[in-house]
Design a protein around this motif. Structure first.
Motif, PDB file in Angstrom:
ATOM      1  N   ASN A 130       0.822  -1.202   0.000  1.00  0.00           N
ATOM      2  CA  ASN A 130       0.000   0.000   0.000  1.00  0.00           C
ATOM      3  C   ASN A 130       0.864   1.264   0.000  1.00  0.00           C
ATOM      4  O   ASN A 130       0.576   2.213  -0.726  1.00  0.00           O
ATOM      5  N   TYR A 172      -5.531  -7.793  -1.162  1.00  0.00           N
ATOM      6  CA  TYR A 172      -5.206  -6.373  -1.143  1.00  0.00           C
ATOM      7  C   TYR A 172      -6.052  -5.629  -2.178  1.00  0.00           C
ATOM      8  O   TYR A 172      -6.322  -6.130  -3.254  1.00  0.00           O
ATOM      9  N   TYR A 175      -7.219   1.306  -0.479  1.00  0.00           N
ATOM     10  CA  TYR A 175      -6.598   1.739   0.771  1.00  0.00           C
ATOM     11  C   TYR A 175      -5.571   2.857   0.574  1.00  0.00           C
ATOM     12  O   TYR A 175      -5.122   3.464   1.540  1.00  0.00           O
TER      13      TYR A 175
END
Length: 169
Positions: A39, A101, A105
Motif C-alpha cells: 500500500n 489487497y 486503501y
C-alpha cells in the motif's frame, strides 16, 4: 529512476529460516494489508507523480526514493514469507487466499500538504507495526530483519517531516 532511500546497513538474509506459522502470522500484515508495504509503495508513487507535476522536483525525488525503499521491504518480506512456508500472495494473511489487497486503501488526497500528512501517518503506523512485531517475535533472525526495516521507516518519517516543514514555509 531514483535510488532507494535506506540506511547504508545491509539487510539481514532469510537464509536458514524454516516454516513457522506463528512468525508468519506476526509479520504478514506488513506485506499486503491496508497498512502494509504494498500500500505504501502505491501511495507514495501517487504522491510522487503529483509533487513532480506541481514542480516540486526535489520533494518528488525524495518521495520516489522512499517508494523504491518500500519496494525493497516488500521484496524482503515476500522472501521471508516464502521461507516461513507460505506463498507471498497479496492478501493480509498468507497463506489464506482471502482478504486480498485492494488499492482502495491508498489515500488519494489532492492537496500536497494532505499527501504528506497521509505519508507521515503511514510511516508512524509502520513504525508502530514493526515495533509491536519485535515484541511478539521469538526468532532472533526475524527480529533482525524487522529491526532493519524499522530503521528505514524511521528515516522515512524524518524525511517526510522535513518535506512538511518545507511546504509550510
Amino acid at each position: 529512476m531514483a535510488k532507494p532511500l535506506t540506511l547504508q546497513a545491509e539487510f539481514p538474509t532469510t537464509e536458514g529460516l524454516t516454516p513457522d506459522s506463528y512468525s508468519l502470522a506476526v509479520i504478514s500484515p506488513a506485506y499486503a494489508s491496508p497498512t502494509g508495504e504494498l500500500n505504501t509503495i502505491l501511495q507514495y508513487f501517487y504522491h510522487y507523480f503529483n509533487f513532480d507535476r506541481c514542480g516540486y522536483k526535489d520533494y518528488a525525488r525524495t518521495i520516489e526514493s522512499i517508494a523504491i525503499a518500500e519496494m525493497l521491504h516488500l521484496e524482503i518480506l515476500g522472501k521471508t514469507i516464502m521461507a516461513l512456508g507460505a506463498q507471498p500472495i497479496y492478501c493480509q494473511n498468507p497463506p489464506t487466499a482471502f482478504c486480498f489487497y485492494s488499492a482502495k486503501y491508498v489515500t488519494y488526497s489532492r492537496n500536497l500538504i494532505h499527501m504528506i500528512e497521509d505519508d507521515i501517518m503511514a510511516e508512524k503506523r509502520a513504525i508502530s507495526l514493526y515495533s509491536r512485531m519485535l515484541t511478539r517475535l521469538k526468532n532472533e533472525q526475524l527480529k533482525d530483519i524487522i529491526s532493519r526495516i524499522l530503521q528505514d521507516e524511521q528515516l522515512h518519517l524524518e524525511k517526510f517531516q522535513e518535506i512538511m516543514q518545507g511546504l509550510k514555509r
